[in-house]
Scaffold this active site. Structure first.
Site, PDB file in Angstrom:
ATOM      1  CB  SER A  84      -0.871   0.030   1.251  1.00  5.22           C
ATOM      2  OG  SER A  84      -0.107   0.452   2.373  1.00  5.22           O
ATOM      3  CG  ASP A  85       1.774   5.795  -1.054  1.00  2.67           C
ATOM      4  OD1 ASP A  85       2.717   5.777  -0.253  1.00  2.67           O
ATOM      5  OD2 ASP A  85       1.720   6.605  -1.992  1.00  2.67           O
ATOM      6  CD1 TRP A  86       1.952   7.097   5.970  1.00  2.00           C
ATOM      7  CD2 TRP A  86       4.076   6.421   5.857  1.00  2.00           C
ATOM      8  NE1 TRP A  86       2.471   7.188   7.226  1.00  2.00           N
ATOM      9  CE2 TRP A  86       3.786   6.788   7.197  1.00  2.00           C
ATOM     10  CE3 TRP A  86       5.355   5.959   5.556  1.00  2.00           C
ATOM     11  CZ2 TRP A  86       4.729   6.712   8.211  1.00  2.00           C
ATOM     12  CZ3 TRP A  86       6.292   5.891   6.575  1.00  2.00           C
ATOM     13  CH2 TRP A  86       5.979   6.258   7.888  1.00  2.00           C
ATOM     14  N   GLY A  87       0.006   4.379   4.786  1.00  3.33           N
ATOM     15  CA  GLY A  87      -1.278   4.514   5.477  1.00  3.33           C
ATOM     16  C   GLY A  87      -2.489   4.522   4.567  1.00  3.33           C
ATOM     17  CB  SER A  88      -2.963   4.285   0.901  1.00  2.04           C
ATOM     18  OG  SER A  88      -2.552   2.983   0.566  1.00  2.04           O
TER      19      SER A  88
END
Ligand code: BGC
Length: 762
Positions: A292-296
């Site tokens: 995932s992207d950061w915290g996405s």
């Protein structure tokens, strides 16, 4: 009426049957590795499986918002318990070894994979990606990433979150600096070169690292160019423009992908079943893993597509987001979801298989410390040959936009020059936005290099003229605080008057582009344009050197400067690269990978547009696709870039005017270097599918060659076209090649071309 309907249907079926479907190759798996994965998976508990899907950041070097519960110590215990599969932002052998030791204490001792954003170098900085793309030199790009991988792997890493292959047509978006530009063909070639550079030929070697294609998909089209904004693109544009570079990454063997923060046509890219399950896995047969992207994953709540963190985990896992970067959704809720049957254990197994596959391929199971060698780290980082390579590619990345009366190159014996502007002595901008572990490293400034390279008799005058900022912007500052103070102008004017020629070094500072750095006004920031206007009034020849992370709107400069050199942020050796062009040691060869608009009102602007039913044909008729307050034309078109040589194109020949589906069409063109200086030219080949079921762009890049042509010589450049260059994705999103007439265009940029026609038969 009925008859008409039948005829229409027949025509439709005929059109379809004429179009040839072009098939997509699928990936192959290695049986030995698959057996090892299955054996290991059989031994794993559900907690351990979910652990592989959990990624933590090194908490003292965050690249995004801190996770709400900052449980640093407990996190180390999680690693010991086998509840973590990967870490990001751990740097250097000592730290990586320490974290890996914790993982090896776990029951099954599954090694961690360590990732960092190695975007344009690890310790030795290379030009920013948009600059690298301006080289149109795939070997040079591959070499830059090879060195980035050699340094990163020497520092203990085995994974980079690069390349970013997001096509973008909007220079307001700060992240254009991280990408390959606006074109899917060029973007795909660059993507392949970068993957090859990072991953090399042998992933298990200790100096190769896993690449990560991001941000899947179409993250480069945020509405209004505003960071993290929603994306609305048609399926036609998605398939034909935004997806090709990702497909190129799959074909090049990219081990991992990352999704994005955005919604695509209303559905978040994270956990997007259509993008990941249907296209990436089922259609393209990719067997790598998706982070995932950061915290996405957690942000799905904010998008409003999940009611709580638990539901975000359900969406993420079912949408094959295999690894959760820092939202803790999997860590907290995935087990519960499996027990409740909302996420099938088979789905978890698939994700874990993909993660373990990458770890096996990297050789981490053979030796988890294979990247951890302090001696190698010491010898490798910032090695002289790396800086030299950075200089080589930096020179190639510079784009000469204007050179009236061949004012450049300057003689090294020139009597006097005035170096003016806020970036003349700057040693920061060159380092660029994603500076990774550059730390306090400084780039060579233009001043320093000019002083070193000009003759001892040349008088060098200097004035800063103005600041860009009142207060320097760091990555975490919310707003840019532009400096409107003109009190330095008087000294700048006085300085300019003393010299034979003025070189003004202006532009953006390094953190004005990149993530979270969208701008609504992309003029030269602050009072820099006014400074240039004052310098022009002195009557001295004005050479403008631009440093910036995106195309800027510079109509006044384009009209009034005598020469303009676009240098992006050119890396550690920026000043040396720039001086070598200004003083004629290197003949510029870069070409723009992105269109320069005249004004933000033209954005999105790109060369490969559709013709529209009423294209602007320069007549007086008002009902055409144009503006009433300005031109459609860009300031500088895609593919544009001058040289000190003068190249002429002539004698274009195609070897047949009719081509069958399996034929190869050969195109030859003579390129003459009509000057006294050897030079490199990027010869560009475009096509136009004149009649197709779906409107096709007026030009599409389908090939290019960067060739060295000696002074006075003519080189015949040959291109080949096959059906693989003529396909597009139709309204059923199948790759098809339709018979009919095509135009072939060859030239020095997307605007200046020579044209021929051929017909593709069935
Ligand atoms: C960026 C990614 C990056 C990640 C990890 C995010 O904010 O969008 O491109 O890889 O941070 O640093």
């Amino acid at each position: 009426m009925e008859v008409l309907k039948i005829i229409k249907k027949l025509i439709f079926v005929m059109a379809l049957s004429c179009a040839i479907l072009v098939s997509e190759p699928l990936n192959n798996k290695d049986n030995k590795i698959e057996n090892k994965i299955n054996n290991l998976l059989n031994k794993m508990t559900l907690d351990e499986k979910i652990g592989q899907m959990n990624q933590y950041s090194n908490s003292w070097d965050l690249t995004g918002p801190k996770p709400k519960d900052n449980r640093n110590e407990a996190r180390y215990d999680d690693i010991r318990k086998g509840l973590v599969g990967s870490m990001l932002n751990v740097n250097y052998v000592k730290n990586i070894r320490a974290a890996q030791e914790l993982a090896l204490e776990s029951r099954l001792g599954i090694p961690l994979i360590f990732g960092v954003d190695v975007i344009h170098g690890y310790k030795t900085m290379f030009p920013i990606p948009l600059g690298l793309s301006s080289t149109w030199d795939m070997q040079a790009i591959e070499k830059a990433e090879r060195i980035a991988a050699i340094e990163a792997s020497a520092a203990g890493l085995n994974w980079t979150f690069s390349p970013m292959v997001d096509i973008s047509r909007d220079p307001r978006w700060g992240r254009v600096m991280e990408g390959g530009g606006e074109d899917p063909y060029l973007g795909s070639q660059i993507a392949k070169a970068k993957i090859k550079g990072y991953q090399g030929n042998d992933l298990s070697a200790n100096n190769t690292i896993a690449a990560c294609a991001k941000h899947f998909a179409a993250y480069g089209a945020p509405t209004a160019g505003r960071e993290y904004n929603s994306v609305e693109v048609s399926m036609n544009t998605l398939y034909n423009i935004y997806l090709p570079p990702f497909k190129a990454c799959v074909d090049a063997g990219a081990l991992t992908f990352m999704n994005g923060f955005h919604t695509l046509n209303g559905i978040p890219a994270t956990g997007n079943q259509f993008l990941v399950n249907d296209i990436l896995h089922d259609k393209w047969g990719w067997d790598g893993f998706m982070v995932s992207d950061w915290g996405s994953i957690g942000e799905l709540q904010v998008h409003g597509t999940a009611k709580d963190l638990k539901q975000t985990a359900e969406i993420g896992a079912n949408g094959s987001t295999d690894m959760d970067m820092e939202s803790l959704a999997y860590f907290k809720h995935l087990k519960e979801l499996v027990i409740e049957g909302k996420v099938k254990e088979e789905k978890i197994n698939d994700s874990v298989r993909r993660i373990l596959r990458a770890k096996f391929k990297l050789g981490l199971f053979d030796d988890p410390y294979r990247y951890c060698n302090e001696e190698r780290q010491k010898k490798t980082l910032l090695a002289d040959e790396h800086k030299k390579a950075s200089l080589d590619v930096a020179k190639k990345s510079l784009v000469l936009l204007k050179n009236e009366k061949s004012i450049l190159p300057l003689s090294k014996n020139i009597k006097s020059i005035a170096l003016i502007g806020p970036l003349v002595k700057d040693t920061d901008a060159g380092i660029g936005g994603w500076s990774c572990q550059a730390g306090d490293e400084k780039a060579v400034s233009v001043y320093e290099s000019m002083e070193r390279n000009l003759s001892k008799n040349t008088k060098i005058f200097y004035a800063k003229g103005c600041e860009i900022y009142g207060k320097e912007r760091t990555r975490y500052d919310l707003k840019i605080d532009l400096d409107e103070n003109k009190s330095g102008f008087a000294k700048a004017i006085k300085t300019a008057k003393k010299a034979d020629v003025v070189i003004a070094v202006v532009g953006e500072t390094r953190h004005m582009s990149g993530e979270a750095s969208s701008r609504m006004n992309i003029d030269l920031p602050g009072v820099q344009k006014e400074l240039l206007m004052e310098l022009k009034k002195t009557g001295k020849p004005l050479i403008v050197v631009l440093m910036n992370g995106r195309p800027l709107t510079i109509p006044w400069t384009a009209e009034n400067a005598d020469a303009i050199l676009e240098t992006w942020f050119a890396g550690h050796m920026a000043g040396d690269a720039i001086a070598s062009v200004l003083l004629g040691d290197y003949n510029p060869s870069g070409k723009l990978p992105m269109t320069f608009p005249r004004t933000v009102g033209q954005i999105p602007i790109y060369y490969n547009q559709l013709s529209t039913g009423r294209p602007d044909n320069n007549t007086d008729w008002p009902y055409l696709s144009k503006y009433i307050d300005g031109s459609n034309k860009p300031q500088y078109p895609f593919g544009f870039g001058l040289s000190y040589s003068n190249f002429e194109y002539s004698n274009m020949k195609i070897d047949k005017s009719e081509m069958r589906m399996d034929d190869i069409l050969k195109i030859n063109i003579d390129v003459t270097n009509n000057s006294k200086i050897d030079g490199e030219e990027v010869v560009q080949l475009y096509i136009h599918d004149l009649v197709a079921k779906i409107a096709r762009p007026i030009k599409e890049l389908k090939g290019f060659q960067k060739v060295m042509i000696k002074a006075g010589e003519t080189r015949t450049v040959e291109f080949e076209i096959s059906k693989h260059d003529l396909f597009y994705y139709n309204d059923k999103y199948e790759k098809v090649c339709e018979p009919g007439e095509f135009e072939i265009m060859v030239g020095t940029n997307s605007n200046d071309v020579v044209t021929a026609k051929f017909t593709l038969n069935k």
